[in-house]
Design an enzyme around this catalytic site. Sequence first.
Site, PDB file in Angstrom:
ATOM      1  N   GLU A  53       0.539  -1.233   0.239  1.00 49.55           N
ATOM      2  CA  GLU A  53       0.061   0.017   0.133  1.00 49.55           C
ATOM      3  C   GLU A  53       0.744   1.504   0.144  1.00 49.55           C
ATOM      4  OE1 GLU A  53      -4.000   1.645   2.351  1.00 49.55           O
ATOM      5  OE2 GLU A  53      -2.828   0.226   3.208  1.00 49.55           O
ATOM      6  N   LYS A  93      -9.476   3.525  -2.623  1.00 45.85           N
ATOM      7  CA  LYS A  93      -9.695   2.652  -1.476  1.00 45.85           C
ATOM      8  C   LYS A  93     -10.825   3.188  -0.992  1.00 45.85           C
ATOM      9  CE  LYS A  93      -7.355   1.133   2.944  1.00 45.85           C
ATOM     10  NZ  LYS A  93      -6.132   1.208   3.696  1.00 45.85           N
ATOM     11  N   SER A 128      20.727  -2.343  34.075  1.00 50.00           N
ATOM     12  CA  SER A 128      20.594  -2.349  35.573  1.00 50.00           C
ATOM     13  C   SER A 128      20.876  -3.698  36.188  1.00 50.00           C
ATOM     14  CB  SER A 128      19.098  -1.962  35.741  1.00 50.00           C
ATOM     15  OG  SER A 128      18.298  -2.797  35.216  1.00 50.00           O
ATOM     16  N   CYS A 147      -6.029  -3.382   1.810  1.00 52.58           N
ATOM     17  CA  CYS A 147      -5.736  -3.708   3.253  1.00 52.58           C
ATOM     18  C   CYS A 147      -7.114  -3.747   3.929  1.00 52.58           C
ATOM     19  CB  CYS A 147      -4.875  -2.441   3.748  1.00 52.58           C
ATOM     20  SG  CYS A 147      -4.116  -2.651   5.142  1.00 52.58           S
TER      21      CYS A 147
END
Length: 716
Positions: free
Chosen positions: A45, A114, A363, A175
């Site tokens: 896309e 789209k 850490s 999509c």
Amino acid sequence: MGHLITLATCSLNQWALDFQGNYERIIESIAIAKQRGAAMRVGPELEIPGYGCYDHFLEGDTVLHSWEVLAKILAGEDTMNILCDLGMPVVHKNVIYNCRIIVHNKQILLIRPKMWLANDGNYREMRYFTPWMKHRQWEDHFLPRIVQAVTKQTKVPFGDCVISTVDTCIGVELCEELFTPSSPHILMGLDGVEIFTNSSGSHHELRKLYTRVELIKEATLKLGGVYLYANQQGCDGDRLYYDGCAMIAMNGHIVAQGSQFSLNDVEVVTATIDIEDVRSHRTSRSRALQAATTEGYHRIEVPFALSGGKFGELGGERTPGLRLGLHDARFHKPEEEIALGPACWLWDYLRRSRTQGYFVPLSGGVDSCATAVIVYSMCRLVADAARRAEKQVIADARRIVGEPEDSGYIPSDPQEFCGRIFHTCYMGTENSSAETRKRAKDLALAIGSYHVDLNMDSVVTSVVDLFAFVTGAKPRFKAHGGTGAENLALQNIQARLRMVISYLFAQLLPWVRGGQGGLLVLGSANVDESLRGYLTKYDCSSADINPIGGISKTDLKKFIAYAEDAFDLPILRSFLDAIPTAELEPISETYVQADEVDMGMTYDELSVFGRLRKVEKCGPYSMFTKLVHEWGAILSPVEIAGKVKHFFFEHARNRHKMTTLTPAYHAESYSPDDNRFDLRPFLYQSRFPWQFRKIDQVAVALPDRSNLGPEKAKTD
């Protein structure tokens, strides 16, 4: 006789606004498709400008440069004898649409806008684009002059149409349209469309791929047909990692699947299918009755065939790609997804930011350990690619470490490469333990990072003394008789000084080692700590980017357990066995600071709270009612009420911290990332008087089933 058609889809590592690089990757994918005998190529896309342009889509420049790239593609020989499906924004009648451009032999056949836009979660497509609401309708689109000069076309069809070739019919789905209840492929398939394309910009999220695969399979299981799924891959310039996994499905089965995580910029997936298999799949009488009454699509007829050589009437000779058999889709375990997704994202960020490496304050706890192991996983992926002689990866690695292009340096040893680009530092104070210091040092040794070990007590003391000098009052820890305010301030100054020291070392360590440039500082706050607000604002959780900011503590522990064996790092067992602690308060014989005690809830509980709040959209009361059902066998309603109220109180009063979170790799559906994914206020009535009062009223009235046991509580 069958009609064999070789089809190609791809995953491209496009980058927002990188028009030159995006063009080159598109051309490479078309060339590979043609080499494999493909008659059709589908790309991701918005592949020409890059999917993640966001508000840049509102700029005329983005549309202009997209047309310029398309004109350049059409001017060459690349689209000759192959049907190409390309993506870019198009302005039609002063409205911006997210479009697919179908081209063949230097001609534009169709611009398909789209129709259903992604507009939730991480996506805001309706901020830039307008959906095409004229279903099964089309109009003339007048092309810009730069394209007219190449194609000799003045106008082309724009709208919801299909492509009819000599031997088959092709429809486009974009999509989000696959994810909608009434997907376009259903009506297109009933109208005779046999090949569907889907160009996507779908991001990685833990455990998400299964949903995508099942939707693609289902799209052609009842309907019949061939489905080509293309996807963006890599970091497009933001928090998301698009995880590729281009696929070809036929009649409800996956016939070809690409990789989900890769350092390659271009990956093409091909399969040779027999279109007659689709036709035989569609012989159901019920399907025929529905198809006979379906409203038709406008067909754009083109005089060529996808089936080449002796199997097609037109199109010339082609060498068909390998005809692949059906197979099960491949899925990574969540632990593997954590090892691969954030690592690929970090590699893209490192090579494209043109910095010289990463810096992590170690850490000795699980979170910074997981961050370091993900960087090491990145180094392993680079080494694997180098051993396969991947030219782009080797070139990027040489540039990052400062080696000349012709140096012959090959980053084939992950520890060696890690030592050149990864810097770790243990910043101890009088509140730190020998155990955490040793774990940090041993981990750095195991993965090969350049490690620094320091004590920062003198810096902390200087700041506290400055405060005492100015105010005449010297704060003390609670263990030494101080108040809660003093205790918290003394913890926070340690945490914030670590951030300052991190950036100092990140900027100067390459110089110390005789190199140039600087390092990117990595954060290591997990999604649960952010959700709860269990972090100091602007402490060492404040960094340039954070690879674990969207991953739960529970999943991080599983990842560490996986990496212990998969990466041959036995040191990781000691991190899993240690009690999580911030080590910001004095340690005594009777007291050791522990994260879960400080938070008033466990990390596993936080994961549950997070999913209910974000994914299932629960407020305080509905969360309480759900948990009474789920936890009622082990906790009383009053106890559950207390936990829910405590969570919402702490989440609300710390919500302001989310506005300053380090940009993090998005991996979890309940991420509290304030910048786009989780849009909420940051000033709350944190005691929720109305909601909490209702919870309390119901909690005291409900029966206590916690003493019945899980099985009895379910049936009672």
